[in-house]
Design an enzyme around this catalytic site. Structure first.
Site: not given
Ligand code: IMP
Length: 191
Positions: A103-104, A107
């Site tokens: 994963e990148d 969040d």
């Molecule tokens: P989560 O479901 O909130 O954990 O979101 C994860 C996904 O949201 C990541 O795989 C990214 O694609 C996107 N994301 C969350 N924060 C960022 C950020 O700061 N920059 C770019 N993409 C983000």
């Protein structure tokens, strides 16, 4: 006006050499854990592909295969909703394999909670996660990565594969994007 990603995201959070050094260390750590074994890596598109391309070149004495899962998250504002649409499914079965999802950024954890459930239902022998970035302070679900590149503050970052509205992926460093008020409403958690 011409497109100038560096002007739009002027603050560098992680320089290119810092990222490459950490990716090398992650490669060594993963190699130590999987040495002599078969590791099936699954890149979560699109954000993780630059990181994954660098990471696999630092694996040593590991038999690596790769696959990709394309997903799109539907989010309102700056966060994902956890409702994930599969835009590209895996090509291969993962049953019985030692899987490492790439994963990148983690969040809220909503996206990976969904993916974890989906991947575990396909009966891998094991499932681990490597995330280049971790915004640990924003977590809403009890998800952790087995390998983390950098824990970062609650900032929206772009570059090194990460996008804002599909842009900035080409930057070799990771930069902070300070949104204009108009931007804030349209920033979906895009992969
Ligand atoms: P989560 O479901 O909130 O954990 O979101 C994860 C996904 O949201 C990541 O795989 C990214 O694609 C996107 N994301 C969350 N924060 C960022 C950020 O700061 N920059 C770019 N993409 C983000």
């Amino acid at each position: 006006m011409s497109y100038d990603p560096v002007a739009a995201a002027s603050e560098v959070l992680l320089q290119e050499n810092k990222i490459s050094q950490r990716v090398r260390e992650l490669g060594e750590q993963i190699s130590n854990d999987y040495r002599g074994r078969h590791l099936h890596m699954i890149g979560i598109l699109k954000g993780a592909w630059v990181f994954m391309a660098d990471l696999i070149r630092h694996l040593d004495d590991v038999e690596v295969t790769v696959d990709f899962l394309g997903i799109a998250s539907y989010g309102g504002g700056t966060t994902s909703s956890g409702q994930v649409k599969i835009t590209k499914d895996l090509d291969q079965s993962i049953e019985g394999l030692e899987v490492l999802a790439v994963e990148d950024i983690l969040d809220t954890g909503l996206t990976f909670t969904y993916l974890q459930k989906m991947l575990n239902a396909r009966k891998p022998k094991s499932l681990k996660l490597v995330a280049l970035l971790d915004k640990a302070s924003r977590r809403q679900m009890p998800v952790y990565a087995d390998y983390v590149g950098f824990t970062i503050p609650d900032l929206f970052v772009v570059g090194y594969g990460l996008d804002y509205a599909q842009r900035y992926r080409e930057l070799s460093e990771i930069r902070v994007l300070h949104p204009t008020p108009e931007d804030a409403g349209v920033r979906a958690a895009g992969h």
